[in-house]
Design a protein around this motif. Structure first.
Motif, PDB file in Angstrom:
ATOM      1  N   ILE A 128      -1.191  -7.669 -17.317  1.00  0.00           N
ATOM      2  CA  ILE A 128      -2.047  -7.724 -16.141  1.00  0.00           C
ATOM      3  C   ILE A 128      -3.223  -8.671 -16.360  1.00  0.00           C
ATOM      4  O   ILE A 128      -3.598  -9.450 -15.481  1.00  0.00           O
ATOM      5  CB  ILE A 128      -2.547  -6.319 -15.769  1.00  0.00           C
ATOM      6  N   ILE A 129      -3.794  -8.637 -17.553  1.00  0.00           N
ATOM      7  CA  ILE A 129      -4.924  -9.525 -17.860  1.00  0.00           C
ATOM      8  C   ILE A 129      -4.497 -10.992 -17.780  1.00  0.00           C
ATOM      9  O   ILE A 129      -5.219 -11.845 -17.263  1.00  0.00           O
ATOM     10  CB  ILE A 129      -5.490  -9.198 -19.258  1.00  0.00           C
ATOM     11  N   LYS A 130      -3.293 -11.283 -18.272  1.00  0.00           N
ATOM     12  CA  LYS A 130      -2.825 -12.666 -18.321  1.00  0.00           C
ATOM     13  C   LYS A 130      -2.414 -13.213 -16.959  1.00  0.00           C
ATOM     14  O   LYS A 130      -2.546 -14.405 -16.700  1.00  0.00           O
ATOM     15  CB  LYS A 130      -1.655 -12.780 -19.300  1.00  0.00           C
ATOM     16  N   PHE A 131      -1.897 -12.345 -16.085  1.00  0.00           N
ATOM     17  CA  PHE A 131      -1.290 -12.848 -14.851  1.00  0.00           C
ATOM     18  C   PHE A 131      -1.958 -12.357 -13.568  1.00  0.00           C
ATOM     19  O   PHE A 131      -1.465 -12.643 -12.483  1.00  0.00           O
ATOM     20  CB  PHE A 131       0.188 -12.436 -14.805  1.00  0.00           C
ATOM     21  N   GLY A 132      -3.064 -11.628 -13.647  1.00  0.00           N
ATOM     22  CA  GLY A 132      -3.556 -10.934 -12.464  1.00  0.00           C
ATOM     23  C   GLY A 132      -4.564 -11.642 -11.598  1.00  0.00           C
ATOM     24  O   GLY A 132      -5.187 -11.011 -10.746  1.00  0.00           O
ATOM     25  N   ARG A 133      -4.781 -12.953 -11.734  1.00  0.00           N
ATOM     26  CA  ARG A 133      -5.860 -13.608 -11.002  1.00  0.00           C
ATOM     27  C   ARG A 133      -5.410 -14.285  -9.700  1.00  0.00           C
ATOM     28  O   ARG A 133      -6.217 -14.849  -8.992  1.00  0.00           O
ATOM     29  CB  ARG A 133      -6.557 -14.636 -11.896  1.00  0.00           C
ATOM     30  N   SER A 136       0.469 -14.055  -6.201  1.00  0.00           N
ATOM     31  CA  SER A 136       1.858 -14.301  -6.580  1.00  0.00           C
ATOM     32  C   SER A 136       2.086 -14.041  -8.055  1.00  0.00           C
ATOM     33  O   SER A 136       3.111 -13.461  -8.458  1.00  0.00           O
ATOM     34  CB  SER A 136       2.260 -15.738  -6.232  1.00  0.00           C
ATOM     35  N   TRP A 137       1.109 -14.421  -8.898  1.00  0.00           N
ATOM     36  CA  TRP A 137       1.261 -14.221 -10.337  1.00  0.00           C
ATOM     37  C   TRP A 137       1.054 -12.752 -10.718  1.00  0.00           C
ATOM     38  O   TRP A 137       1.682 -12.257 -11.662  1.00  0.00           O
ATOM     39  CB  TRP A 137       0.296 -15.112 -11.103  1.00  0.00           C
ATOM     40  N   ALA A 138       0.183 -12.071  -9.972  1.00  0.00           N
ATOM     41  CA  ALA A 138       0.004 -10.642 -10.231  1.00  0.00           C
ATOM     42  C   ALA A 138       1.300  -9.883  -9.948  1.00  0.00           C
ATOM     43  O   ALA A 138       1.697  -8.996 -10.707  1.00  0.00           O
ATOM     44  CB  ALA A 138      -1.127 -10.097  -9.368  1.00  0.00           C
ATOM     45  N   LEU A 139       1.979 -10.239  -8.851  1.00  0.00           N
ATOM     46  CA  LEU A 139       3.256  -9.613  -8.527  1.00  0.00           C
ATOM     47  C   LEU A 139       4.307  -9.935  -9.591  1.00  0.00           C
ATOM     48  O   LEU A 139       5.069  -9.072 -10.021  1.00  0.00           O
ATOM     49  CB  LEU A 139       3.737 -10.071  -7.151  1.00  0.00           C
TER      50      LEU A 139
END
Length: 502
Positions: A128-133, A136-139
């Motif tokens: 979540i930390i790496k992709f949550g910003r 589309s990347w959070a999903l």
């Protein structure tokens, strides 16, 4: 997450309809038992097949309506098989010694290790930390998360409960709450629902129902499905389906508005970052858990090479047994036996299901079921590809009728195997692809335990669940049919798409 329990009690009735089903299921099962038991001789069943079918019909009604816990129904079924002389005592009792029962037990010991050491939690927070910003990347991060957890935690409800706090936090960060749900939240919850179910079919250890199917394939055809055999066939379809739904969901099914594309709570991800930071570095116990599970995964994934390397074949249960010994080893292990969360009720349920399913095969009742189910279809007059499409559709969408993956497996897999034999096809060509559909229970909020859990967030409706779920199943169906003509054929699972029955 640390308090999450893998095993579960009998599910409470979720609606007035389910409550009435439980009241009516008890007499309904007995009535169906008597109707099948006293069918006229012209129905085409032998005496043993007829009594076996009657016993199984009673159990099926009770499994679906749940007037009793499913494991109690399984025990009743095993007793009925004996007293009706459908099956001798030894084959009934021997099901508890089957490989898949042991693999279930040992897999839950390994799962308990991952939960206790918090290794699964650390992985979830990091993703979540790496992709949550960005939306589309959070999903996509949750797709990756569910893919990573699927071979580690062989319980869909467990994975759902483990990741639900993160789902709610990330949804809130993007402005989706129970009071103000938005399309990001709908995509987030339903994509996780699909991921929890669909990605379970990546490996044969992802679900106990997968293991039931593998057990039927081996016992009824003599063909052993290796860990890598399943993964090579199932992983591409499951992963590609999830990537397609990641795109279709946010673009077409529930389009995400521009203002919802980015976090709405300033610094909201710091909540997740603080949790991750508070965990500190990898503990010694986490490192041990990582090494142990790495050994087991290595043995699972290299099973086709064991004879060449070691001079002995280390099957999936014995690979898990190695891991369980390391986990429980006094002083140097990770768990005490009392800390291993083993769902014994599931093992008893599976044992009864096997006893009933194998009795149907041994008495010829499964063959009778084939004629009854597919009697109106002239499958001998159509090519393999057309029959494959029909059978996969039955398997894929049958989850709308019953909430138990194992029940669907023990009904349909033996029938599909028997039918394939009768038509002259290799039964694995139908049974293995059908087994890949078992876990796709995404159509309705009552279709599975994760469905109920995620629906309780009140961020989407039954209709929206059905819309997303049917789109997921249809994408999977298309990929399965295309695979039968290409990928499955190239790796030797299916014959020519246009082959006619023998």
């Amino acid at each position: 997450m640390e308090k999450m329990v893998l095993s579960s009690k009998t599910r409470e009735a979720q609606s007035p309809t389910e409550k009435w089903m439980r009241y009516l299921g008890f007499p309904g099962g007995i009535l169906l038992f008597l109707l099948v038991l006293y069918l006229p001789a012209g129905a085409g069943l032998s005496g043993a097949a007829q009594t076996g079918t009657a016993c199984f019909a009673l159990a099926l009604v009770w499994w679906v309506t749940e007037p009793f816990p499913t494991y109690v129904t399984s025990l009743i079924l095993m007793f009925l098989l004996l007293v009706t002389r459908t099956s001798p005592a030894k084959p009934i009792m021997d099901v508890l010694g089957m490989e898949v029962i042991w693999l279930n037990l040992l897999a839950f010991i390994l799962s308990s290790m991952l939960v206790k050491t918090r290794l699964a939690k650390r992985m979830a927070l990091w993703l979540i930390i790496k992709f949550g910003r960005k939306a589309s990347w959070a999903l996509l991060a949750f797709v990756i998360l569910q893919l990573a957890l699927s071979p580690l935690i062989p319980a869909t409800a467990a994975r759902c409960v483990m990741t639900l706090p993160l789902i709610i936090v990330v949804g809130t960060i993007y402005g989706s709450t129970e009071q103000t749900p938005n399309n990001f939240g709908k995509n987030l919850l339903l994509l996780n629902l699909a991921g929890i179910s669909v990605l379970t079919s990546v490996t044969m250890t992802g679900s106990s129902a997968n293991l039931v199917a593998v057990g039927f394939i081996q016992s009824m055809t003599g063909h052993r499905v290796y860990y890598m055999d399943w993964m090579i066939a199932g992983a591409p379809i499951a992963i590609l389906t999830m990537l397609i739904m990641w795109f279709l969901g946010r673009k077409f099914i529930f389009p995400i508005a521009p203002e919802d594309q980015f976090p709405k709570v300033e610094g909201g991800l710091e909540l997740v970052e603080r949790q991750h930071k508070a965990m500190g570095g990898f503990s010694f116990q986490e490192k041990k858990a990582l090494v142990i599970f790495g050994v087991v995964l290595f043995l699972w994934m290299t099973d086709i090479f064991h004879m060449r390397w070691f001079g002995v074949e280390i099957s999936a249960p014995f690979a898990a047994l190695v891991g369980a010994v390391l986990v429980l080893f006094p002083r140097y292990g990770v768990l005490q036996w009392s800390e291993a969360d083993i769902p014994w009720h599931l093992l008893i349920f599976s044992a009864g299901a096997y006893a009933g399913g194998l009795a149907l095969e041994d008495t010829g009742a499964a063959e009778w079921g084939v004629r009854t189910l597919f009697g109106g279809m002239n499958l001998r007059s159509i090519p393999f590809g057309a029959a494959f499409t029909i059978i996969m559709a039955v398997m894929m969408y049958s989850h709308l009728l019953t909430t138990s993956k194992t029940v669907r497996t023990i009904i349909l897999i033996p029938i599909i195997i028997t039918m394939s034999k009768a038509l002259g096809w290799d039964p694995v060509s139908m049974a293995l692809p059908a087994a890949l559909c078992i876990d796709w229970v995404v159509g309705l909020p009552i279709s599975g335990k994760p469905n109920v859990i995620l629906f309780s967030t009140n961020q989407y409706t039954v209709g929206e669940n059905f819309k997303f779920g049917m789109a997921t199943c249809t994408v999977g169906m298309v990929l399965l049919v295309l695979s039968a003509a290409t990928w499955f054929h190239w790796i030797g699972i299916t014959p020519s798409f246009w082959a006619m029955p023998q």
